[in-house]
Motif scaffolding. Sequence first.
Motif, PDB file in Angstrom:
ATOM      1  N   PRO A 317       0.808  -1.230   0.000  1.00 34.58           N
ATOM      2  CA  PRO A 317       0.000   0.000   0.000  1.00 34.58           C
ATOM      3  C   PRO A 317       0.837   1.275   0.000  1.00 34.58           C
ATOM      4  CG  PRO A 317      -0.995  -1.601   1.449  1.00 34.58           C
ATOM      5  CD  PRO A 317       0.334  -2.189   1.020  1.00 34.58           C
ATOM      6  N   LEU A 318       2.087   1.174   0.479  1.00 37.06           N
ATOM      7  CA  LEU A 318       2.968   2.348   0.449  1.00 37.06           C
ATOM      8  C   LEU A 318       3.749   2.449  -0.858  1.00 37.06           C
ATOM      9  CD1 LEU A 318       3.496   2.112   4.143  1.00 37.06           C
ATOM     10  CD2 LEU A 318       3.471   4.369   3.084  1.00 37.06           C
ATOM     11  N   LEU A 319       3.662   1.417  -1.693  1.00 43.86           N
ATOM     12  CA  LEU A 319       4.105   1.561  -3.084  1.00 43.86           C
ATOM     13  C   LEU A 319       3.023   2.308  -3.851  1.00 43.86           C
ATOM     14  CD1 LEU A 319       5.478  -1.998  -4.072  1.00 43.86           C
ATOM     15  CD2 LEU A 319       6.801  -0.004  -3.392  1.00 43.86           C
ATOM     16  N   ALA A 320       1.788   1.848  -3.683  1.00 42.32           N
ATOM     17  CA  ALA A 320       0.661   2.423  -4.432  1.00 42.32           C
ATOM     18  C   ALA A 320       0.457   3.891  -4.103  1.00 42.32           C
ATOM     19  CB  ALA A 320      -0.607   1.626  -4.140  1.00 42.32           C
ATOM     20  N   ASP A 321       0.640   4.263  -2.836  1.00 46.17           N
ATOM     21  CA  ASP A 321       0.475   5.667  -2.439  1.00 46.17           C
ATOM     22  C   ASP A 321       1.396   5.976  -1.271  1.00 46.17           C
ATOM     23  OD1 ASP A 321      -0.367   8.238  -1.710  1.00 46.17           O
ATOM     24  OD2 ASP A 321      -2.422   7.839  -2.378  1.00 46.17           O
ATOM     25  N   SER A 322       2.456   6.715  -1.562  1.00 45.15           N
ATOM     26  CA  SER A 322       3.435   7.061  -0.516  1.00 45.15           C
ATOM     27  C   SER A 322       2.815   7.941   0.568  1.00 45.15           C
ATOM     28  CB  SER A 322       4.630   7.787  -1.140  1.00 45.15           C
ATOM     29  OG  SER A 322       4.209   9.032  -1.700  1.00 45.15           O
ATOM     30  N   GLN A 323       1.690   8.572   0.242  1.00 46.36           N
ATOM     31  CA  GLN A 323       1.064   9.532   1.164  1.00 46.36           C
ATOM     32  C   GLN A 323      -0.190   8.963   1.836  1.00 46.36           C
ATOM     33  OE1 GLN A 323       2.781  12.632   1.477  1.00 46.36           O
ATOM     34  NE2 GLN A 323       4.179  11.356   0.265  1.00 46.36           N
TER      35      GLN A 323
END
Length: 667
Positions: A317-323
Motif C-alpha cells: 500500500p505504500l508503493l501504491a500511495d506514498s502519502q
Amino acid sequence: MGISNILEPIQIGSMTLRNRVLMGSMHVGFEKLEDGVERLAAFYAERARGEVGLIVTGGAAVCQEGGMGDQYCNVYMDEHIEPLRVITAAVHEAEGKIALQLFHAGRYTNQDATGVESVAPSALQAPINRHKPREMNATDIERTIQSFADGAVRAKKAGFDAVEIMGSEGYLINQFLSPVTNKREDEWGGDFTRRARFGVEVSKRVRAAVGPDFPVIFRMSGLDLVPDSTTMEETLQFAVLIEQAGVSALNVGIGWHESKVPTIAMMVPRGAYVWVAQQVKEAVKIPVIASNRINDLRQAEAIIQEGRSDMVSMARPLLADSQIVRKSREGLFDEVNTCIACNQACLDHIFDGKIASCMVNPVVGREKEWALIPAEVSKKVAVVGAGPAGLEAARVLAERGHQVVIFEKQNQVGGQLNYARQVPGKEEFNETLRYYRAQLDKLGVEVRLETAATADSLSDEGFEEVVVATGVIPRRPEIPGVDLPHVVSYDRVFEKQAKVGRRVAIVGAGGIACDLSHLLVQDQVVSPQSAQYLLEYRILDAKAVHHLQQSGRKVYMLRRGKHVGTGLGKTTRWAVLANLKRHGVEMVTQIDYKEITAEGVIIRNQEEEQLVQADTVIIAAGATSNDSLYHALQGSLPVHLIGGAKEAGELDAKRAIYEGAAVGRAI
C-alpha cells in the motif's frame, strides 16, 4: 470515520513512533542500478514525508551466502556502512524513522547471484530453487549467528533507528524452526526446543551486540502454510521464547514463498490473517504487528481499536500511495491510490529479476526523474478514451496545469477495468476507479461520457494536443460458424449484452478467458450474507450452501497453444489456474478449430475430431488496436498514442498506466 487509534504514538523499546503504521519490508531491487542507493534514499524519504510511523528496508544480507548477490543490499562488511548512511540521512531529513532488516535466505538463496554455495539447516532443495543447499555444520551456525549480531551493529553505526531480524517467509531462521526443513538430530534440530534454538540464539546475540536500549523487531512466521510444518501451539511457544530473548516487538508474517496458498494476492480477503497476530498478541507482552492484505487506514483503525494487534504492517500500500498515512489523517480517503494486490509490477518484477514498481503508481523507482513539474505553457489537451491509460494521462496532465477534456464513448470511465472489477476476487479494481474519479473531480478535468471524438470535432474545438487512448477491438478469428447467433464476443458478456447458457466454450485461454471463466462459474445464486444466514440457522449444511454458491455452468477454455493463462503474473498465475480447476473449468490445449456448430465447437485434438458441447461460444482470442483516430489526426494536430490503442496487449493495465503517466509528463 475517525482514525485516532492508528495515529496514536507507540513505544518500541526506546523508540517512540508517531503512529502505528509500519512500512513492511520489500525487496525493490533499486540497488542494481548505478545510482541505486540514491534511488532507495529518495524512495524511502518520500514514504517518510507521507508520515508512515516506521519504515523497514528490504532484507540486507548478513553474510554473502545468505544474500541476493552483490547488487543487492548487504550489511556483512564494514564497507557497506557508508552507502547505507545515505538512506538513513534522507529518511531522517524527512522526519521519518527506519529499521534495517537483517536477512539470510538459507535454502532460498540463489547461488548463481551470490557466487557461493547456499547453506541450510538440512540439505533439502526448495521447490522454488534449482540448487540444493549444503547442510550447515557447527562452525557455519556459530559464524551465521554472529553475522546477525555484527550486521545489527553495522546498522546502528549507519544511523538506523532499529533492526528487524527476518525469521519468517521460509527464510533461514524459519527453516531451522520447521520440521519440514530441519531434519537435524544434534542440538540445533529434533524436538521443538532444539529447532527453536537458532532463532532464539540470533535474537539473544543481536540484543547483546546492540545494547539494551536499541529497538530489535523480530519478523516471525505466524503461519507457514506448508504441510506438516510448525504447529500453532509451537508458533506461540516460539513467540514467548523470542520475547524472553530480549526483542522489542514481534512482526507476524504469513506463509512461505513455496506455499500453495495465496496470502497477499487480490483474491485473498482484506485482513484475512489478522487473527494470527491476535493469537500472538495474547501470548506475549511486547507490541505485536499484524500484516497481509491491510490496505486502508480505516481497516487498520478497526484492528487497533479492537485490540487485535498493536501496529499494522502495510508494505505494497505504500508503493501504491506514498502519502496514504497523511491523506488518511487529513480524512482524504477518496484521494488514496489504494493497493489492489495485483502483484504485477512489484512481486512479479522482483521474481523476474527486474526492478520493482507499482501498476497503479509507476512513479515507484522513478521518484528522482519523474518528479511532477508544472507545465511551462498550459495547453488545451483532449484525451480520447477513459480506460487506465487515458485516466492516468488526464490526471497527470491536469496536475501539471493543462486544461484537459476526456472523451469516452461508453457511459462510464474505466475501459476494460470495468470488466476486471466484475470478476470474483478482483473487486479491488473498484478502488482504482474510485481513485481516478476523485482525482478527475479534484483537478477539474471535464469528462464527456457517451461522446465519440472525431478528427474534425477535435480540430474544430481548438485542442492543441491529443492523447489517443482508445483501447482495443476484440479479434474475431476466422473459424467456420463464428457468425452463428450463439457465438458472442467477450466484451458483450462483460457488458451484460449477451445471455450465457449452462454449457460454455471459450475460444481462447489467456487472461481475459480466465477472468470470464471465474465470472461464469461463480455467478452466485445466493449472496455471502444469505449463505451465512442459511448456515447459522441450519437451514442447509455447508455442502448444500457451497453448491448454491456455484452457477452450475460447465465451462471449457480452448487454446491452440500449450499454455493457459499466458499474460497472467508469475506470482498469481498458479493460484488463478488452481482456482479455476477447483470450480471444474476444463482447459483443452494444443488443438485446432474445425468448425462452430449449433451444438458447440468441433475441435481437432491429436488428429481426432471431437465436439465440445456448448449452448454459448464466447470469443476471447485477443484483440487489435483501435488506432483509427490516431491515423486520422496525423498531420493536423500533435497526437500521442498510448495503451491498447498503441499495442493490443491483453488487459495490460500496467503498461497502460505507465504510458499514461509518461505522456502526461511529456506534453
